[in-house]
Design a protein around this motif. Structure first.
Motif, PDB file in Angstrom:
ATOM      1  N   GLN A 175      68.802  91.787  54.011  1.00 52.86           N
ATOM      2  CA  GLN A 175      69.795  92.572  54.739  1.00 52.86           C
ATOM      3  C   GLN A 175      69.997  93.971  54.168  1.00 52.86           C
ATOM      4  O   GLN A 175      70.217  94.914  54.896  1.00 52.86           O
ATOM      5  CB  GLN A 175      71.135  91.835  54.761  1.00 52.86           C
ATOM      6  N   ASP A 176      69.956  94.092  52.831  1.00 50.98           N
ATOM      7  CA  ASP A 176      70.160  95.384  52.175  1.00 50.98           C
ATOM      8  C   ASP A 176      69.724  95.273  50.717  1.00 50.98           C
ATOM      9  O   ASP A 176      69.224  94.223  50.282  1.00 50.98           O
ATOM     10  CB  ASP A 176      71.630  95.835  52.273  1.00 50.98           C
ATOM     11  N   GLY A 177      69.906  96.336  49.969  1.00 53.47           N
ATOM     12  CA  GLY A 177      69.485  96.358  48.563  1.00 53.47           C
ATOM     13  C   GLY A 177      70.173  95.307  47.716  1.00 53.47           C
ATOM     14  O   GLY A 177      69.550  94.668  46.862  1.00 53.47           O
ATOM     15  N   ASN A 178      71.474  95.108  47.940  1.00 56.39           N
ATOM     16  CA  ASN A 178      72.207  94.097  47.168  1.00 56.39           C
ATOM     17  C   ASN A 178      71.717  92.694  47.495  1.00 56.39           C
ATOM     18  O   ASN A 178      71.599  91.841  46.612  1.00 56.39           O
ATOM     19  CB  ASN A 178      73.709  94.198  47.436  1.00 56.39           C
ATOM     20  N   ASP A 179      71.431  92.457  48.772  1.00 61.37           N
ATOM     21  CA  ASP A 179      70.905  91.166  49.201  1.00 61.37           C
ATOM     22  C   ASP A 179      69.543  90.919  48.538  1.00 61.37           C
ATOM     23  O   ASP A 179      69.274  89.816  48.064  1.00 61.37           O
ATOM     24  CB  ASP A 179      70.779  91.144  50.727  1.00 61.37           C
ATOM     25  N   GLN A 195      68.498  92.159  45.711  1.00 59.35           N
ATOM     26  CA  GLN A 195      68.761  91.910  44.284  1.00 59.35           C
ATOM     27  C   GLN A 195      69.211  90.466  44.066  1.00 59.35           C
ATOM     28  O   GLN A 195      68.703  89.773  43.180  1.00 59.35           O
ATOM     29  CB  GLN A 195      69.833  92.883  43.774  1.00 59.35           C
ATOM     30  N   ASP A 196      70.142  90.003  44.889  1.00 56.99           N
ATOM     31  CA  ASP A 196      70.695  88.656  44.732  1.00 56.99           C
ATOM     32  C   ASP A 196      69.692  87.564  45.070  1.00 56.99           C
ATOM     33  O   ASP A 196      69.551  86.585  44.339  1.00 56.99           O
ATOM     34  CB  ASP A 196      71.927  88.462  45.632  1.00 56.99           C
ATOM     35  N   ARG A 197      69.006  87.702  46.203  1.00 57.67           N
ATOM     36  CA  ARG A 197      68.183  86.614  46.720  1.00 57.67           C
ATOM     37  C   ARG A 197      66.722  86.662  46.277  1.00 57.67           C
ATOM     38  O   ARG A 197      66.023  85.659  46.400  1.00 57.67           O
ATOM     39  CB  ARG A 197      68.264  86.599  48.238  1.00 57.67           C
ATOM     40  N   ASN A 244      67.054  88.148  41.424  1.00 55.42           N
ATOM     41  CA  ASN A 244      67.798  87.217  40.572  1.00 55.42           C
ATOM     42  C   ASN A 244      67.550  85.748  40.903  1.00 55.42           C
ATOM     43  O   ASN A 244      68.231  84.875  40.383  1.00 55.42           O
ATOM     44  CB  ASN A 244      69.301  87.509  40.683  1.00 55.42           C
ATOM     45  N   HIS A 303      64.472  99.317  55.531  1.00 55.49           N
ATOM     46  CA  HIS A 303      64.692  99.328  54.076  1.00 55.49           C
ATOM     47  C   HIS A 303      63.635 100.190  53.384  1.00 55.49           C
ATOM     48  O   HIS A 303      62.897  99.734  52.517  1.00 55.49           O
ATOM     49  CB  HIS A 303      64.665  97.899  53.533  1.00 55.49           C
TER      50      HIS A 303
END
Length: 152
Positions: free
Chosen positions: A50-54, A56-58, A61, A106
């Motif tokens: 979905q985005d940069g944070n997603d 990073q999380d999925r 990490n 993205h």
């Protein structure tokens, strides 16, 4: 925007109704009179970033190995490779996940991971890129790529 909020609320409720992680049934629509929302582990092995944070999380990490498919809607070879790769990942019963990244949505991720052509597929383990290929591969080559990533 309202549709996105409704979808987010619906998805936030689903973990209580999803089957246990060990459920590996194929993606089958619910019975005609069933109202329960559920998906199998095979269906959940692929997701859209979905985005940069997603990402990073999925992906970065994630304790599991992740195959990252950088693609574009206008890319003919991507339309061939994407479903083929999804099918191969689903066969590994949750040992590996697949993240789909649209480079038009993205661009920052495509630049960060030096994607200069699509389709580009990265193999990531513990946040590091451990393997990569560009272009279409046949099923035998994809299987070898996945087995190398999983360590099987």
């Amino acid at each position: 925007m309202a549709q996105r909020l409704v979808l987010q609320r619906l998805l936030s409720l689903t973990p209580r109704t999803l089957p246990p992680q060990s459920s590996l049934a194929p993606c089958v629509p619910p019975a005609p009179h069933s109202r329960a929302f559920s998906t199998s582990a095979a269906c959940r092995s692929t997701f859209n970033v979905q985005d940069g944070n997603d990402f990073q999380d999925r992906v970065v990490n994630n304790p599991k190995p992740v195959v990252v498919d950088f693609h574009a809607q206008w890319c003919g070879p991507c339309k061939i490779l994407g479903p083929r790769l999804e099918k191969m990942v689903a066969r590994h019963d949750g040992k590996v996940l697949m993240a789909k990244v649209d480079i038009d949505d993205h661009t920052d991720l495509a630049i960060e991971y030096e994607v200069s052509a699509v389709p580009t597929v990265l193999a990531m383990k513990n946040g590091d890129v451990v393997d990569k290929f560009v272009g279409i591969k046949d099923e035998d080559q994809l299987e070898a790529f996945l087995k190398k990533l999983i360590g099987a």
